[in-house]
Design an enzyme around this catalytic site. Sequence first.
Site, PDB file in Angstrom:
ATOM      1  N   LYS A   1      18.222  23.706  38.707  1.00 15.08           N
ATOM      2  CA  LYS A   1      17.526  24.649  37.670  1.00 15.08           C
ATOM      3  C   LYS A   1      16.422  25.148  37.627  1.00 15.08           C
ATOM      4  O   LYS A   1      16.515  26.213  37.383  1.00 15.08           O
ATOM      5  CB  LYS A   1      17.791  23.538  36.175  1.00 15.08           C
ATOM      6  CG  LYS A   1      18.825  22.803  35.977  1.00 15.08           C
ATOM      7  CD  LYS A   1      18.861  22.021  34.926  1.00 15.08           C
ATOM      8  CE  LYS A   1      17.751  20.836  35.152  1.00 15.08           C
ATOM      9  NZ  LYS A   1      18.043  19.789  36.277  1.00 15.08           N
TER      10      LYS A   1
ATOM     11  N   ARG B   1      17.618  17.594  26.492  1.00 18.08           N
ATOM     12  CA  ARG B   1      18.406  16.485  27.488  1.00 18.08           C
ATOM     13  C   ARG B   1      18.793  15.365  26.707  1.00 18.08           C
ATOM     14  O   ARG B   1      19.402  14.517  27.397  1.00 18.08           O
ATOM     15  CB  ARG B   1      17.204  15.891  28.137  1.00 18.08           C
ATOM     16  CG  ARG B   1      17.078  16.055  29.731  1.00 18.08           C
ATOM     17  CD  ARG B   1      15.833  15.724  30.213  1.00 18.08           C
ATOM     18  NE  ARG B   1      15.626  15.538  31.694  1.00 18.08           N
ATOM     19  CZ  ARG B   1      15.314  16.204  32.641  1.00 18.08           C
ATOM     20  NH1 ARG B   1      14.535  17.542  32.045  1.00 18.08           N
ATOM     21  NH2 ARG B   1      15.104  15.899  33.820  1.00 18.08           N
TER      22      ARG B   1
ATOM     23  N   ARG C   1      13.318  17.567  48.401  1.00 15.73           N
ATOM     24  CA  ARG C   1      12.459  18.477  47.649  1.00 15.73           C
ATOM     25  C   ARG C   1      10.959  18.483  47.762  1.00 15.73           C
ATOM     26  O   ARG C   1      10.509  17.419  47.829  1.00 15.73           O
ATOM     27  CB  ARG C   1      12.797  18.205  46.258  1.00 15.73           C
ATOM     28  CG  ARG C   1      12.198  19.226  45.191  1.00 15.73           C
ATOM     29  CD  ARG C   1      12.559  19.153  43.730  1.00 15.73           C
ATOM     30  NE  ARG C   1      12.418  17.875  43.060  1.00 15.73           N
ATOM     31  CZ  ARG C   1      12.883  17.719  41.793  1.00 15.73           C
ATOM     32  NH1 ARG C   1      13.597  18.778  41.274  1.00 15.73           N
ATOM     33  NH2 ARG C   1      12.727  16.600  41.181  1.00 15.73           N
TER      34      ARG C   1
ATOM     35  N   ARG D   1       6.984  15.323  44.610  1.00 19.90           N
ATOM     36  CA  ARG D   1       6.739  14.675  43.381  1.00 19.90           C
ATOM     37  C   ARG D   1       6.666  13.171  43.288  1.00 19.90           C
ATOM     38  O   ARG D   1       7.135  12.317  43.953  1.00 19.90           O
ATOM     39  CB  ARG D   1       7.513  15.020  42.246  1.00 19.90           C
ATOM     40  CG  ARG D   1       7.305  16.581  41.806  1.00 19.90           C
ATOM     41  CD  ARG D   1       8.386  17.248  40.899  1.00 19.90           C
ATOM     42  NE  ARG D   1       9.033  16.216  40.094  1.00 19.90           N
ATOM     43  CZ  ARG D   1      10.248  16.574  39.464  1.00 19.90           C
ATOM     44  NH1 ARG D   1      10.404  17.873  39.350  1.00 19.90           N
ATOM     45  NH2 ARG D   1      10.565  15.600  38.668  1.00 19.90           N
TER      46      ARG D   1
ATOM     47  N   ARG E   1      16.826   8.776  37.519  1.00 21.81           N
ATOM     48  CA  ARG E   1      17.100   9.769  36.812  1.00 21.81           C
ATOM     49  C   ARG E   1      18.490  10.188  36.810  1.00 21.81           C
ATOM     50  O   ARG E   1      19.029  10.808  35.762  1.00 21.81           O
ATOM     51  CB  ARG E   1      15.973  10.806  37.468  1.00 21.81           C
ATOM     52  CG  ARG E   1      14.545  10.311  37.414  1.00 21.81           C
ATOM     53  CD  ARG E   1      13.877  11.571  37.148  1.00 21.81           C
ATOM     54  NE  ARG E   1      13.937  12.838  38.121  1.00 21.81           N
ATOM     55  CZ  ARG E   1      13.316  12.768  39.314  1.00 21.81           C
ATOM     56  NH1 ARG E   1      12.628  11.611  39.840  1.00 21.81           N
ATOM     57  NH2 ARG E   1      13.426  13.872  40.258  1.00 21.81           N
TER      58      ARG E   1
HETATM   59  P1  ADP Z   1      16.343  20.867  39.174  1.00 24.61           P
HETATM   60  O1  ADP Z   1      15.271  21.617  38.802  1.00 24.61           O
HETATM   61  O2  ADP Z   1      17.606  21.242  38.660  1.00 24.61           O
HETATM   62  O3  ADP Z   1      15.911  19.335  39.328  1.00 24.61           O
HETATM   63  P2  ADP Z   1      15.495  22.300  41.845  1.00 24.61           P
HETATM   64  O4  ADP Z   1      15.520  23.555  41.421  1.00 24.61           O
HETATM   65  O5  ADP Z   1      14.060  21.460  41.803  1.00 24.61           O
HETATM   66  O6  ADP Z   1      16.593  21.125  40.650  1.00 24.61           O
HETATM   67  O7  ADP Z   1      16.152  21.978  42.938  1.00 24.61           O
HETATM   68  C1  ADP Z   1      16.157  20.576  43.784  1.00 24.61           C
HETATM   69  C2  ADP Z   1      16.281  20.700  45.251  1.00 24.61           C
HETATM   70  O8  ADP Z   1      17.525  21.205  45.720  1.00 24.61           O
HETATM   71  C3  ADP Z   1      15.196  21.329  45.940  1.00 24.61           C
HETATM   72  O9  ADP Z   1      14.732  20.953  46.950  1.00 24.61           O
HETATM   73  C4  ADP Z   1      15.754  22.999  46.266  1.00 24.61           C
HETATM   74  O10 ADP Z   1      15.201  23.484  47.243  1.00 24.61           O
HETATM   75  C5  ADP Z   1      17.394  22.328  46.349  1.00 24.61           C
HETATM   76  N1  ADP Z   1      18.275  23.567  46.074  1.00 24.61           N
HETATM   77  C6  ADP Z   1      18.291  24.395  44.728  1.00 24.61           C
HETATM   78  N2  ADP Z   1      19.453  25.029  45.013  1.00 24.61           N
HETATM   79  C7  ADP Z   1      20.116  24.947  46.012  1.00 24.61           C
HETATM   80  C8  ADP Z   1      21.348  25.306  46.628  1.00 24.61           C
HETATM   81  N3  ADP Z   1      22.270  26.256  45.940  1.00 24.61           N
HETATM   82  N4  ADP Z   1      21.673  24.884  47.654  1.00 24.61           N
HETATM   83  C9  ADP Z   1      20.990  24.155  48.423  1.00 24.61           C
HETATM   84  N5  ADP Z   1      19.606  23.489  47.897  1.00 24.61           N
HETATM   85  C10 ADP Z   1      19.435  23.852  46.815  1.00 24.61           C
HETATM   86  P1  ADP Z   2      14.311  17.137  37.490  1.00 21.49           P
HETATM   87  O1  ADP Z   2      13.851  18.474  38.224  1.00 21.49           O
HETATM   88  O2  ADP Z   2      14.005  16.152  38.865  1.00 21.49           O
HETATM   89  O3  ADP Z   2      15.471  16.866  36.692  1.00 21.49           O
HETATM   90  P2  ADP Z   2      12.129  17.416  35.555  1.00 21.49           P
HETATM   91  O4  ADP Z   2      10.943  17.910  36.163  1.00 21.49           O
HETATM   92  O5  ADP Z   2      13.104  18.081  34.574  1.00 21.49           O
HETATM   93  O6  ADP Z   2      12.958  16.509  36.748  1.00 21.49           O
HETATM   94  O7  ADP Z   2      11.520  16.199  34.659  1.00 21.49           O
HETATM   95  C1  ADP Z   2      10.850  15.020  35.265  1.00 21.49           C
HETATM   96  C2  ADP Z   2      10.714  14.025  34.084  1.00 21.49           C
HETATM   97  O8  ADP Z   2       9.989  14.489  32.857  1.00 21.49           O
HETATM   98  C3  ADP Z   2      12.018  13.323  33.559  1.00 21.49           C
HETATM   99  O9  ADP Z   2      12.285  12.294  34.359  1.00 21.49           O
HETATM  100  C4  ADP Z   2      11.460  12.862  32.122  1.00 21.49           C
HETATM  101  O10 ADP Z   2      10.497  11.634  32.328  1.00 21.49           O
HETATM  102  C5  ADP Z   2      10.521  13.832  31.833  1.00 21.49           C
HETATM  103  N1  ADP Z   2      11.315  14.946  30.901  1.00 21.49           N
HETATM  104  C6  ADP Z   2      11.353  16.303  31.361  1.00 21.49           C
HETATM  105  N2  ADP Z   2      12.067  16.901  30.568  1.00 21.49           N
HETATM  106  C7  ADP Z   2      12.390  16.111  29.249  1.00 21.49           C
HETATM  107  C8  ADP Z   2      13.007  16.016  28.088  1.00 21.49           C
HETATM  108  N3  ADP Z   2      13.755  17.063  27.768  1.00 21.49           N
HETATM  109  N4  ADP Z   2      13.278  14.844  27.492  1.00 21.49           N
HETATM  110  C9  ADP Z   2      12.600  13.838  27.745  1.00 21.49           C
HETATM  111  N5  ADP Z   2      11.966  13.515  29.238  1.00 21.49           N
HETATM  112  C10 ADP Z   2      11.984  14.706  29.913  1.00 21.49           C
END
Ligand code: ADP
Ligand code: ADP
Length: 217
Positions: free
Chosen positions: A14, A89, A128, A161, A172
């Site tokens: 995302k 979420r 990541r 992170r 998560r």
């Molecule tokens: P989210 O915001 O949904 O948690 P991220 O954008 O942080 O996900 O992506 C999670 C990990 O996967 C990152 O290390 C990113 O570089 C990798 N990633 C994202 N999209 C792809 C893809 N289409 N193919 C392979 N790796 C990806």
């Molecule tokens: P990821 O990219 O791995 O999905 P995020 O950066 O989106 O992780 O979120 C990290 C943490 O921040 C979550 O595990 C949660 O604790 C908190 N968080 C983020 N967005 C929300 C939300 N919409 N509601 C509640 N907690 C959230």
Amino acid sequence: MKFVVLMGGPGAGKGTQAKQLEEALSLPQIATGDLFREHLRNKSELGELARTFMDKGELVPDEVTVAMVKDRLSRPDCAHGALMDGFPRTVPQAEAFERLLHEMGEQVSIAPYIHVASEVLLQRLAGRWTCKTCGHVYHVLFNPPQKEGVCDLDGGELYQRDDDTEETQKRRIEVYFKQTAPLLDYYRNKGMLAEINGEQSIDQVQNDLIEAIRNSH
Ligand code: ADP
Ligand code: ADP
């Protein structure tokens, strides 16, 4: 106005997609995780509260999260809409978001669901790395920077992170299936869900997303 809700598990891509879509669609990314991390860095009360949940991989309470999003949406850069990344979420967050938009005479345009199998989510989270200064996201294997540990865009230092430990990642993903996955039906029932195959290259996912979003109302 366009309000896009990016759906998908932790690690689905995302954030990666939202950062690129910001430019392609001229809409700001609103990433609640990033907002919480900003509060953490600033050592605000909200940040301290959020930390206790984030460290465990649990969700921050809805009330707190919704208030933070409401404040963010009132900034002028959201005049034409926003790309929601990681919010809503939970179903109560989605309902609160709907009410907020309703007050503005708006509604969600589309909820693209970036679909990725759960074992792939774990591989993605495990590799990541994020830029400390600009937040750009890399992956050690799938999307490596040109120089190890250094951001291609601004030379910033890459870090893993605090909540990207194996235990928290697993939690998560569990929390996602329990509390966030029910939102898929919520948006499906409203005819807003668009399924996107998230197990393609970053560029292919991007193209599919742009097409789906441009075709939405
Ligand atoms: P989210 O915001 O949904 O948690 P991220 O954008 O942080 O996900 O992506 C999670 C990990 O996967 C990152 O290390 C990113 O570089 C990798 N990633 C994202 N999209 C792809 C893809 N289409 N193919 C392979 N790796 C990806
Ligand atoms: P990821 O990219 O791995 O999905 P995020 O950066 O989106 O992780 O979120 C990290 C943490 O921040 C979550 O595990 C949660 O604790 C908190 N968080 C983020 N967005 C929300 C939300 N919409 N509601 C509640 N907690 C959230």
